[in-house]
Design a protein around this motif. Structure first.
Motif, mmCIF file in Angstrom:
data_model
loop_
_atom_site.group_PDB
_atom_site.id
_atom_site.type_symbol
_atom_site.label_atom_id
_atom_site.label_comp_id
_atom_site.label_asym_id
_atom_site.label_seq_id
_atom_site.Cartn_x
_atom_site.Cartn_y
_atom_site.Cartn_z
ATOM 1 N N THR A 1 -15.482 0.968 -12.823
ATOM 2 C CA THR A 1 -16.382 0.493 -12.313
ATOM 3 C C THR A 1 -15.965 -1.140 -11.954
ATOM 4 O O THR A 1 -16.245 -1.948 -11.467
ATOM 5 C CB THR A 1 -17.370 0.079 -13.960
ATOM 6 N N ASP A 2 -15.117 -1.456 -13.382
ATOM 7 C CA ASP A 2 -13.794 -2.677 -12.981
ATOM 8 C C ASP A 2 -13.581 -2.821 -11.420
ATOM 9 O O ASP A 2 -13.229 -3.734 -9.664
ATOM 10 C CB ASP A 2 -12.739 -3.176 -13.781
ATOM 11 N N LEU A 3 -12.823 -1.961 -10.673
ATOM 12 C CA LEU A 3 -12.133 -1.883 -9.492
ATOM 13 C C LEU A 3 -13.228 -1.577 -8.977
ATOM 14 O O LEU A 3 -13.294 -2.290 -7.081
ATOM 15 C CB LEU A 3 -11.465 -0.370 -9.189
ATOM 16 N N ARG A 4 -14.566 -0.672 -8.427
ATOM 17 C CA ARG A 4 -15.467 -0.647 -7.778
ATOM 18 C C ARG A 4 -15.933 -2.740 -7.837
ATOM 19 O O ARG A 4 -16.960 -2.859 -6.540
ATOM 20 C CB ARG A 4 -17.049 -0.352 -8.320
ATOM 21 N N TYR B 1 -17.475 -4.894 -0.089
ATOM 22 C CA TYR B 1 -17.147 -3.207 0.113
ATOM 23 C C TYR B 1 -18.277 -3.147 0.186
ATOM 24 O O TYR B 1 -18.813 -3.276 -1.677
ATOM 25 C CB TYR B 1 -16.188 -3.496 -0.046
ATOM 26 N N PRO B 2 -19.523 -1.995 0.385
ATOM 27 C CA PRO B 2 -20.678 -1.616 -0.261
ATOM 28 C C PRO B 2 -20.730 -0.457 -0.975
ATOM 29 O O PRO B 2 -19.786 0.491 -0.504
ATOM 30 C CB PRO B 2 -21.503 -1.289 0.957
ATOM 31 N N PRO B 3 -21.047 -0.090 -2.342
ATOM 32 C CA PRO B 3 -21.243 0.897 -3.018
ATOM 33 C C PRO B 3 -20.785 2.469 -2.326
ATOM 34 O O PRO B 3 -21.018 3.288 -2.642
ATOM 35 C CB PRO B 3 -21.614 0.599 -4.237
ATOM 36 N N ALA B 4 -22.300 2.391 -1.093
ATOM 37 C CA ALA B 4 -22.154 3.974 -0.706
ATOM 38 C C ALA B 4 -21.090 4.115 0.102
ATOM 39 O O ALA B 4 -20.959 4.970 0.613
ATOM 40 C CB ALA B 4 -23.710 3.435 0.619
ATOM 41 N N ARG B 5 -20.040 3.398 0.140
ATOM 42 C CA ARG B 5 -19.130 3.183 0.846
ATOM 43 C C ARG B 5 -17.735 4.465 -0.344
ATOM 44 O O ARG B 5 -16.443 3.553 0.649
ATOM 45 C CB ARG B 5 -18.728 2.694 1.856
#
Length: 189
Positions: A110-113, A121-125
């Motif tokens: 979660t932290d990395l994301r 950088y979008p979460p969908a990618r």
């Protein structure tokens, strides 16, 4: 009444042609401009990086070596080589991610994301991968149009290792076999 429907049809066809003319699929363009601000910001950033790479100097042969396949992961195919422009863009993405994580790590996926989202950088990618030696790992799908560029970001505790690879057409970034390259981390520039 009938002429109004014809006008709407012509307008829709013209707008569809404009979207297709730009080289972005209708679905990507609609998502990027209407419903997904993350994707829109990412496409702007990717475009800026790509513009700086159109006149890139060819990379030396050491940077273009293919990684050794890892048969322990449930992954299907080997990566494909990147073009000179894609390799240039990969180096720029690697440098900006490495700088952002320099001297710190990500305590969890979660932290990395979240930190990658701060870098536009979008979460969908983003695709979560199995942890590597207990450290979180994520793959970023950076493909735009016919490009093949993807990155794997692995936490190292005091930074991250960012590995670029090419994804064959029609496959997901999670279907590419990579072996971690621990001797080549990019820690801050």
């Amino acid at each position: 009444m009938r002429s109004i429907h014809l006008s709407k049809s012509l307008l829709a066809a013209a707008l569809g042609g404009v979207v297709l003319f730009t080289g972005i699929s209708t679905q990507q363009a609609t998502a990027a401009t209407v419903t997904n601000p993350f994707e829109s910001r990412f496409l702007e950033m990717a475009d800026l990086i790509a513009q700086g790479c159109t006149l890139a100097v060819p990379l030396d042969s050491a940077a273009a070596t293919e990684p050794t396949p890892d048969t322990t992961l449930p992954i299907l195919v080997d990566p494909v080589p990147l073009s000179t422009e894609e390799s240039c863009a990969a180096q720029r993405h690697q440098a900006r991610i490495s700088r952002a994580f320099s001297g710190t790590g990500a305590a969890s996926y979660t932290d990395l994301r979240n930190r990658l989202m701060q870098l536009k950088y979008p979460p969908a990618r983003m695709y979560r991968m199995p942890d590597f030696s207990g450290e979180p790992r994520v793959r970023l799908d950076l493909r735009v149009g016919s490009e093949r560029l993807a990155l794997e970001v692995t936490d190292l505790g005091n930074g991250v290792m960012v590995e670029a690879f090419g994804v064959p057409d029609g496959l997901k970034v999670t279907e590419v076999r990579l072996e971690p390259q621990l001797d080549r981390p990019m820690l801050g520039h």
